[in-house]
Each structure stands twice: as C-alpha cells, then as structure tokens.
Design an enzyme around this catalytic site. Structure first.
Site, PDB file in Angstrom:
ATOM      1  N   THR A  10      22.471   8.096  46.661  1.00  0.00           N
ATOM      2  CA  THR A  10      22.033   7.899  45.279  1.00  0.00           C
ATOM      3  C   THR A  10      20.674   8.564  45.117  1.00  0.00           C
ATOM      4  O   THR A  10      20.116   9.081  46.080  1.00  0.00           O
ATOM      5  CB  THR A  10      21.933   6.394  44.928  1.00  0.00           C
ATOM      6  OG1 THR A  10      21.862   6.268  43.513  1.00  0.00           O
ATOM      7  CG2 THR A  10      20.717   5.742  45.549  1.00  0.00           C
ATOM      8  N   CYS A 169      22.370  17.323  45.296  1.00  0.00           N
ATOM      9  CA  CYS A 169      22.857  16.230  46.147  1.00  0.00           C
ATOM     10  C   CYS A 169      24.262  15.820  45.713  1.00  0.00           C
ATOM     11  O   CYS A 169      24.452  15.361  44.587  1.00  0.00           O
ATOM     12  CB  CYS A 169      21.908  15.035  46.056  1.00  0.00           C
ATOM     13  SG  CYS A 169      22.491  13.608  46.987  1.00  0.00           S
TER      14      CYS A 169
END
Length: 182
Positions: A10, A169
């Site tokens: 995250t 990411c």
C-alpha cells in the site's frame, strides 16, 4: 508468493506545508500478487478530525491498532505524542500486540509520527512521512515537490506524489483519498 509483500502492499503519505497537514492513502488491498479490493479506506480520523491515522500492513492488524490508539488518545487527553509512545510500548511488550504486522502514520497540528511494531515512534524530518510498498516513491516525489518554492498546496503535492507512487508500485493504485488535520 511473499508474505512480506502481502503485509506491506500500500502507500500512505503525510505531509505538512504552510501549516496545512494532509494524509493520503491509496485504496488497494493485495494478498501476494492478487488484488482483493481497490477501494479500501486506510485512513481514520480521531478526536473530531484533530488526529488522523493511516496504516499499511494487515487490515485486521491495522484496525486493531486504530482501536488501541483511540483508547490511548482518550486516556491522554488528545496528546498525540504521549499516546503514540504509550501505544508503541504496549505494541512492543504485549504478547498479542507484538504479533500485529502493520505500520501507522499519525498526525495532528504539531506532529507527524511513524509508529512501528518494533516500538519505534519516529518524527520524520522535512515534514514528510510515508509507509508501505509505495512509500519511498511517494516520499521522494513529495520531497522533490516541496524542495522548491511552488504554488502547490499540501493536498496537491500529496495527490501528485501518490499518483507517481501508484504508477510505480504494483501494490498501490490511483483510488486515492485524503484527509486534512483541522
């Protein structure tokens, strides 16, 4: 499949610019290399929006830590620094809590803090903090945007930085939410 990636997939970013404090989080929940949810809410407000917290790691563990933090904040009359230190002590020494695998960023008008399961309470330099798998991307982008005089607000810097992190990411996405400390 790496458990480490499942626990830290995250991006949470918090920054302060011109007395404005913003915390931002992406919405992706991953387990290994599988996306379980894309619209999760990883931020919580405490004490009538005077304290905001975000977590990276196991969802259940993060929610358990939010509950513990809320209790500490009430016990210590909304003193974030003292509450964070007391939570970190408990987190490190309690048999149940020390098994929790999450990290938190908490902020109020005076402090931005990173809390870890090792008992660390870190107040970052430069008024910017980030955690999670995309944290270093968001942190780098935010520091770059804050390093020169520009008209961007704290929220605009946070959103641009989070979008850069989400581009880089695979465990973060573009469903970004923000909360402002009041």
């Amino acid at each position: 499949m790496s458990d480490n990636l499942a626990l830290h997939g995250t991006t949470i970013l918090c920054l302060k610019k011109n007395e404005e404090i913003i915390i931002a989080a992406d919405g992706q929940v991953s387990h290994g290399n599988t996306v379980l949810k894309s619209t999760a809410r990883k931020l919580r407000t405490i004490a009538n929006n005077k304290i905001i917290a975000g977590f990276a790691g196991s969802t259940a563990d993060g929610l358990a830590l939010f509950e513990k933090l809320e209790v500490k904040i009430e016990q210590h009359k909304h003193n974030l620094l003292r509450s964070a230190v007391e939570l970190a002590k408990d987190w490190r020494s309690d048999k149940y809590l020390r098994r929790l695998e999450a990290m938190m960023i908490v902020a109020d008008r005076n402090h931005i803090l990173i809390l870890t399961g090792n008992g660390d309470v870190v107040e970052p330099e430069n008024n910017v903090a980030a955690i999670g798998s995309g944290g270093l991307f968001a942190l780098s982008a935010a520091r770059a945007l804050m390093s020169y005089d520009n008209p961007l607000t704290a929220e605009e810097i946070a959103l641009k930085s989070m979008n850069i992190a989400a581009d880089l990411c695979v465990f973060s996405n573009h469903n970004i939410i923000t909360e402002k400390v009041v």
